[in-house]
Enzyme design. Structure first.
Site, short mmCIF file in Angstrom:
data_model
loop_
_atom_site.label_atom_id
_atom_site.label_comp_id
_atom_site.label_asym_id
_atom_site.label_seq_id
_atom_site.Cartn_x
_atom_site.Cartn_y
_atom_site.Cartn_z
N SER A 165 0.83 -1.21 0.00
CA SER A 165 0.00 0.00 0.00
C SER A 165 0.86 1.25 0.00
O SER A 165 1.70 1.44 0.87
CB SER A 165 -0.89 -0.01 1.24
OG SER A 165 -1.36 1.29 1.50
N GLN A 167 -0.38 4.13 0.55
CA GLN A 167 -0.84 4.99 1.65
C GLN A 167 -0.07 4.67 2.93
O GLN A 167 0.32 5.57 3.67
CB GLN A 167 -2.35 4.78 1.87
CG GLN A 167 -3.18 5.27 0.69
CD GLN A 167 -4.66 5.00 0.86
OE1 GLN A 167 -5.08 4.30 1.77
NE2 GLN A 167 -5.45 5.55 -0.04
N ASP A 313 -6.47 0.73 -8.72
CA ASP A 313 -7.65 1.58 -8.92
C ASP A 313 -8.29 1.39 -10.29
O ASP A 313 -9.39 1.89 -10.55
CB ASP A 313 -7.28 3.07 -8.74
CG ASP A 313 -6.95 3.38 -7.29
OD1 ASP A 313 -7.37 2.62 -6.39
OD2 ASP A 313 -6.27 4.39 -7.04
N LYS A 340 -11.55 -1.29 -0.28
CA LYS A 340 -11.57 0.04 -0.91
C LYS A 340 -12.86 0.76 -0.50
O LYS A 340 -13.50 0.36 0.47
CB LYS A 340 -11.45 -0.11 -2.43
CG LYS A 340 -10.09 -0.64 -2.87
CD LYS A 340 -9.01 0.37 -2.58
CE LYS A 340 -7.64 -0.15 -2.90
NZ LYS A 340 -6.57 0.70 -2.39
N ARG A 387 -15.57 4.75 -8.27
CA ARG A 387 -15.06 4.01 -9.45
C ARG A 387 -16.08 2.98 -9.95
O ARG A 387 -16.16 2.70 -11.13
CB ARG A 387 -13.71 3.38 -9.14
CG ARG A 387 -12.65 4.43 -8.78
CD ARG A 387 -11.24 3.91 -8.84
NE ARG A 387 -10.35 4.74 -8.04
CZ ARG A 387 -9.83 5.90 -8.44
NH1 ARG A 387 -10.09 6.38 -9.63
NH2 ARG A 387 -9.04 6.59 -7.63
C1 S3P Z 1 -3.46 5.83 -3.05
C2 S3P Z 1 -3.06 4.54 -2.91
C3 S3P Z 1 -3.91 3.37 -3.20
C4 S3P Z 1 -5.11 3.76 -4.05
C5 S3P Z 1 -5.77 5.02 -3.59
C6 S3P Z 1 -4.79 6.18 -3.58
C7 S3P Z 1 -2.52 6.90 -2.71
O1 S3P Z 1 -4.41 2.86 -1.97
O2 S3P Z 1 -6.03 2.70 -4.11
O3 S3P Z 1 -6.86 5.35 -4.44
O4 S3P Z 1 -2.76 8.08 -3.09
O5 S3P Z 1 -1.52 6.61 -2.04
P1 S3P Z 1 -3.57 1.76 -1.14
O6 S3P Z 1 -2.33 2.41 -0.69
O7 S3P Z 1 -4.46 1.39 0.00
O8 S3P Z 1 -3.34 0.63 -2.09
#
Ligand code: S3P
Length: 429
Positions: A165, A167, A313, A340, A387
């Site tokens: 991830s 994030q 995504d 998600k 989405r």
């Molecule tokens: C994102 C990371 C992804 C993605 C989200 C945006 C980001 O999530 O699905 O729409 O901006 O770092 P994950 O880190 O949970 O995979």
């Protein structure tokens, strides 16, 4: 309920909205740097406005000009302790990145979100930040929002990714950049690297070698100017649309082409699809350019393994293509889709089955067989997920007149989605 007339083709050029991930990071880094930063061409959607309002609550002074936002901040050593809770709305990126920004602050903050976000796992950021000394408390054993981020002395550490991830990685890096000493974050699979690029741009001592990101933290971050490219994830719906609507031809202008985001282009190639990419600029680490694509056969096939993190995504659009492919489209190793904005595996299975497709559901994905005949009694559900709603709009326009329960949630990432599609529509035979 919303229904759309049947559309034959989509033709013309569009500019997709600015990148959501880069906009969140631009606002947050501008808050962390001491001085005046600029974010030009930011995405103004429900999610990024959640981050912007948090930035203001924490002491960032935001001046909004046409397409350039000026953010003046006292920097990460002097955040304001807000008198109220910070509401992250529907935005997982806001909640997770901000937890990393706030954990080392030595102050008290409370974060919450909407009903969907309150069901999404936060322990994935709470755990690594706690290993660095953070004291964060939440519902269900610190797994769910609301979270209380409380004063703690954090220390540098070497963290290994437990979840694929961006994030989580970003939360750790944003915390590490404020903590004295050398921290590292090791990824097993590369995920989007906008935080790394932007932290460096704001003067953070950060290096990347063999999936290990090393940060020497504690130094001041210097203000900078961020230019946000078009969002590749928004362009995915137009790439898929060109393949779903016969006799279509679409040119997508100035879209971000960061290689950690463009896995969909590799997936399309593996499905036998041809398109042109015209790379225009990559000077500031975030390349962008134009993509053109025409209607053609889609072979289909299986995607799994490392590519999944890069297309996470885009999977709703890839799954919809399965209806129109020559052979089944199978998506595996994508269990992350279940956490998600909705459980995207069951949302897709529900809608594609309702259309009459044969769909197999797995814990970590789904397999869609080409659609033989469409069930015109199908009802499409958006599950309050932007989405899923955008895919539903394409399907309703492709088959004509299929009702969708809700499309308002597209404002999370792409408020003008419908207008952009309608600009390209050719209705005559
Ligand atoms: C994102 C990371 C992804 C993605 C989200 C945006 C980001 O999530 O699905 O729409 O901006 O770092 P994950 O880190 O949970 O995979």
């Amino acid at each position: 309920m919303k229904r759309f007339e049947k559309i034959r083709s989509l033709r013309g050029e569009i500019t997709v909205p600015p990148d959501k991930s880069v906009t969140h990071r631009g606002f947050l880094l501008s808050l962390m740097a001491e001085g005046v930063s600029y974010v030009s061409n930011p995405l103004l959607s429900r999610d990024t406005l959640s981050t912007l309002s948090a930035v203001e609550m924490l002491g960032g002074e935001v001046t909004k000009n046409a397409d350039c936002f000026k953010i003046k901040s006292p920097g990460f050593r002097c955040f304001k302790e807000p008198s109220d809770i910070i509401d992250c709305g529907n935005s997982g990126t806001t909640a997770r990145l901000i937890t990393g920004v706030l954990a080392p602050q030595g102050k008290f903050f409370v974060l919450t979100g909407d009903d969907s976000l309150k069901k999404r796992p936060m322990d994935r950021v709470v755990d690594p930040l706690s290993w660095m000394g953070a004291k964060i408390y939440g519902r269900e054993d610190n797994r769910l929002l609301p979270l209380a981020v409380t004063p703690a002395r954090m220390f540098s550490a070497d963290i290994k990714a437990a979840v694929k991830s961006a994030q989580v990685k970003s939360a750790v890096l944003l915390a590490a950049s404020q903590i004295d000493g050398k921290s590292s974050y090791t990824e097993t699979t590369p995920t989007r690297n906008h935080s790394e690029i932007m932290l460096r741009q704001f003067g953070c001592d950060l290096t990347v070698k063999n999936n290990i990101i090393t940060v020497h933290g504690g130094g001041k971050l210097s203000p900078s100017k961020v230019r946000v490219p078009g969002d590749f994830s928004s362009s995915a719906f137009f790439l898929a649309a060109a393949l779903m609507f016969e006799n279509s031809e679409i040119l997508i202008r100035n879209v971000g082409l960061n290689a950690t985001r463009t896995g969909l282009l590799d997936v399309l190639k593996s499905f036998g699809v041809k398109f042109d990419v015209d790379l225009k600029n990559s000077e500031d680490g975030e390349p962008f350019g134009d993509i053109s694509i025409k209607s053609q056969n889609v072979q289909g096939g299986k995607i799994s393994g490392d590519i999944i993190a890069n297309v996470i995504d885009e999977i709703p659009a890839i799954a919809a293509l399965g209806l129109f492919a020559d052979k089944p489209v199978e998506i595996r190793d994508a269990g992350e889709l279940r956490v998600k904005e909705s459980d995207r595996i069951s949302a897709l299975v529900c809608n594609l089955r309702s259309l009459g497709a044969e769909v197999q559901e797995f814990d970590d994905g789904l397999k869609i067989s080409p659609l033989e005949s469409v069930n015109m009694k199908a009802e499409l559900k958006s599950f309050d997920d932007h989405r899923i709603a955008m895919v539903n709009i394409l399907l309703s326009k492709r088959f004509g007149n299929l009702p969708i329960d809700d499309i308002a949630c597209v404002d999370v990432s792409f408020p003008e989605f419908l207008q952009n599609i309608e600009k390209l529509e050719v209705t005559s035979c």
